[in-house]
Design a protein around this motif. Structure first.
Motif, PDB file in Angstrom:
ATOM      1  N   THR A  48      -8.224 -23.144   1.565  1.00 30.77           N
ATOM      2  CA  THR A  48      -7.415 -23.068   2.780  1.00 30.77           C
ATOM      3  C   THR A  48      -7.005 -21.621   3.066  1.00 30.77           C
ATOM      4  O   THR A  48      -7.063 -20.749   2.182  1.00 30.77           O
ATOM      5  CB  THR A  48      -6.133 -23.912   2.657  1.00 30.77           C
ATOM      6  OG1 THR A  48      -5.276 -23.302   1.680  1.00 30.77           O
ATOM      7  CG2 THR A  48      -6.442 -25.355   2.288  1.00 30.77           C
ATOM      8  N   THR A  49      -6.563 -21.384   4.277  1.00 31.78           N
ATOM      9  CA  THR A  49      -6.080 -20.054   4.667  1.00 31.78           C
ATOM     10  C   THR A  49      -4.931 -19.621   3.772  1.00 31.78           C
ATOM     11  O   THR A  49      -4.893 -18.470   3.309  1.00 31.78           O
ATOM     12  CB  THR A  49      -5.633 -20.072   6.143  1.00 31.78           C
ATOM     13  OG1 THR A  49      -6.767 -20.431   6.946  1.00 31.78           O
ATOM     14  CG2 THR A  49      -5.104 -18.721   6.584  1.00 31.78           C
ATOM     15  N   GLU A  50      -4.011 -20.518   3.501  1.00 31.85           N
ATOM     16  CA  GLU A  50      -2.877 -20.172   2.644  1.00 31.85           C
ATOM     17  C   GLU A  50      -3.340 -19.856   1.223  1.00 31.85           C
ATOM     18  O   GLU A  50      -2.846 -18.906   0.597  1.00 31.85           O
ATOM     19  CB  GLU A  50      -1.845 -21.304   2.628  1.00 31.85           C
ATOM     20  CG  GLU A  50      -0.583 -20.970   1.859  1.00 31.85           C
ATOM     21  CD  GLU A  50       0.111 -19.686   2.325  1.00 31.85           C
ATOM     22  OE1 GLU A  50       0.649 -18.969   1.445  1.00 31.85           O
ATOM     23  OE2 GLU A  50       0.113 -19.368   3.528  1.00 31.85           O
ATOM     24  N   GLU A  51      -4.285 -20.619   0.688  1.00 28.42           N
ATOM     25  CA  GLU A  51      -4.813 -20.339  -0.647  1.00 28.42           C
ATOM     26  C   GLU A  51      -5.493 -18.964  -0.689  1.00 28.42           C
ATOM     27  O   GLU A  51      -5.347 -18.219  -1.663  1.00 28.42           O
ATOM     28  CB  GLU A  51      -5.803 -21.423  -1.069  1.00 28.42           C
ATOM     29  CG  GLU A  51      -5.143 -22.750  -1.404  1.00 28.42           C
ATOM     30  CD  GLU A  51      -6.136 -23.878  -1.603  1.00 28.42           C
ATOM     31  OE1 GLU A  51      -5.841 -24.766  -2.439  1.00 28.42           O
ATOM     32  OE2 GLU A  51      -7.208 -23.898  -0.947  1.00 28.42           O
ATOM     33  N   LYS A  52      -6.211 -18.617   0.365  1.00 26.44           N
ATOM     34  CA  LYS A  52      -6.844 -17.291   0.440  1.00 26.44           C
ATOM     35  C   LYS A  52      -5.788 -16.197   0.399  1.00 26.44           C
ATOM     36  O   LYS A  52      -5.949 -15.194  -0.312  1.00 26.44           O
ATOM     37  CB  LYS A  52      -7.692 -17.165   1.700  1.00 26.44           C
ATOM     38  CG  LYS A  52      -8.947 -18.023   1.670  1.00 26.44           C
ATOM     39  CD  LYS A  52      -9.657 -17.986   3.005  1.00 26.44           C
ATOM     40  CE  LYS A  52     -10.748 -19.035   3.056  1.00 26.44           C
ATOM     41  NZ  LYS A  52     -11.340 -19.201   4.382  1.00 26.44           N
ATOM     42  N   ARG A  53      -4.694 -16.391   1.124  1.00 28.42           N
ATOM     43  CA  ARG A  53      -3.615 -15.391   1.116  1.00 28.42           C
ATOM     44  C   ARG A  53      -3.002 -15.254  -0.277  1.00 28.42           C
ATOM     45  O   ARG A  53      -2.696 -14.151  -0.725  1.00 28.42           O
ATOM     46  CB  ARG A  53      -2.543 -15.754   2.140  1.00 28.42           C
ATOM     47  CG  ARG A  53      -2.986 -15.534   3.569  1.00 28.42           C
ATOM     48  CD  ARG A  53      -1.817 -15.684   4.552  1.00 28.42           C
ATOM     49  NE  ARG A  53      -2.281 -15.390   5.892  1.00 28.42           N
ATOM     50  CZ  ARG A  53      -2.473 -16.292   6.837  1.00 28.42           C
ATOM     51  NH1 ARG A  53      -2.216 -17.572   6.602  1.00 28.42           N
ATOM     52  NH2 ARG A  53      -2.902 -15.932   8.023  1.00 28.42           N
ATOM     53  N   VAL A  54      -2.825 -16.373  -0.957  1.00 34.14           N
ATOM     54  CA  VAL A  54      -2.268 -16.345  -2.316  1.00 34.14           C
ATOM     55  C   VAL A  54      -3.230 -15.614  -3.261  1.00 34.14           C
ATOM     56  O   VAL A  54      -2.803 -14.770  -4.058  1.00 34.14           O
ATOM     57  CB  VAL A  54      -1.956 -17.774  -2.823  1.00 34.14           C
ATOM     58  CG1 VAL A  54      -1.632 -17.779  -4.304  1.00 34.14           C
ATOM     59  CG2 VAL A  54      -0.819 -18.398  -2.020  1.00 34.14           C
TER      60      VAL A  54
ATOM     61  N   ILE B  52      -5.495 -13.375  -2.532  1.00 30.95           N
ATOM     62  CA  ILE B  52      -5.460 -11.947  -2.189  1.00 30.95           C
ATOM     63  C   ILE B  52      -4.239 -11.280  -2.804  1.00 30.95           C
ATOM     64  O   ILE B  52      -4.335 -10.230  -3.449  1.00 30.95           O
ATOM     65  CB  ILE B  52      -5.479 -11.750  -0.651  1.00 30.95           C
ATOM     66  CG1 ILE B  52      -6.846 -12.133  -0.086  1.00 30.95           C
ATOM     67  CG2 ILE B  52      -5.119 -10.304  -0.285  1.00 30.95           C
ATOM     68  CD1 ILE B  52      -6.865 -12.286   1.432  1.00 30.95           C
ATOM     69  N   ASP B  53      -3.079 -11.901  -2.636  1.00 26.47           N
ATOM     70  CA  ASP B  53      -1.841 -11.336  -3.170  1.00 26.47           C
ATOM     71  C   ASP B  53      -1.897 -11.217  -4.697  1.00 26.47           C
ATOM     72  O   ASP B  53      -1.573 -10.167  -5.263  1.00 26.47           O
ATOM     73  CB  ASP B  53      -0.643 -12.189  -2.746  1.00 26.47           C
ATOM     74  CG  ASP B  53       0.661 -11.652  -3.292  1.00 26.47           C
ATOM     75  OD1 ASP B  53       1.020 -10.502  -2.971  1.00 26.47           O
ATOM     76  OD2 ASP B  53       1.327 -12.380  -4.067  1.00 26.47           O
TER      77      ASP B  53
ATOM     78  N   LYS C 128      -4.431  -8.544  -5.873  1.00 27.06           N
ATOM     79  CA  LYS C 128      -3.904  -7.200  -5.619  1.00 27.06           C
ATOM     80  C   LYS C 128      -2.894  -6.808  -6.692  1.00 27.06           C
ATOM     81  O   LYS C 128      -2.927  -5.692  -7.214  1.00 27.06           O
ATOM     82  CB  LYS C 128      -3.238  -7.115  -4.242  1.00 27.06           C
ATOM     83  CG  LYS C 128      -4.202  -6.927  -3.100  1.00 27.06           C
ATOM     84  CD  LYS C 128      -3.441  -6.769  -1.801  1.00 27.06           C
ATOM     85  CE  LYS C 128      -4.364  -6.514  -0.635  1.00 27.06           C
ATOM     86  NZ  LYS C 128      -3.617  -6.360   0.632  1.00 27.06           N
TER      87      LYS C 128
END
Length: 143
Positions: free
Chosen positions: A122-128, A130-131, A134
């Motif tokens: 999901t989009t939210e999983e991708k953001r997590v 990435i974070d 990083k």
């Protein structure tokens, strides 16, 4: 013995990275290119004219090896060099019209391969992800 989640995370990350790299390498080779050639063209395609040093840092190829790759791409007419007017030591590289046409054709296909790899996330999983990655990278850089 308790499960070591840091070690397990590391192993899963490394195996996943290897699988992704192999898929990307296979995709790029299907266009008759080497990964290093594609990486240089891709950064110039998206960022425009850059110095050799900026390209080297963007694609994580050392400056000694990058000259060889740039020479090959220039001989194929896919990129061109120009000297900096203010500093003779600085050389700029930019993608040619021929290189841009090639990337216009193959980059959307390459991007679709990447989209397909991440299609179950999901989009939210991708953001997590990435974070988290990083933060791991920054921590490793500072150690």
């Amino acid at each position: 013995m308790s499960e070591n989640l840091s070690l397990k995370t590391f192993v899963v990350l490394m195996k996943s990275a290897k699988s992704v790299q192999e898929q990307i390498k296979t995709d790029i080779s299907s266009y008759g290119m080497r990964t290093s050639d594609f990486e240089i063209l891709e950064v110039l395609y998206h960022k425009g004219k850059l110095t050799v040093r900026e390209v080297s840092e963007a694609v994580l190829i050392n400056t000694g090896s990058i000259t060889y790759v740039i020479d090959k791409l220039e001989s194929k007419g896919l990129l061109e060099r120009s000297n900096c007017k203010d500093d003779r030591r600085v050389v700029y590289i930019q993608i040619t019209n021929q290189g841009k046409q090639l990337m216009d054709e193959i980059f959307p296909k390459h991007q679709q391969v990447i989209e397909d790899m991440f299609s179950d996330i999901t989009t939210e999983e991708k953001r997590v992800v990435i974070d988290v990655l990083k933060r791991v990278g920054l921590k490793a850089d500072n150690e």
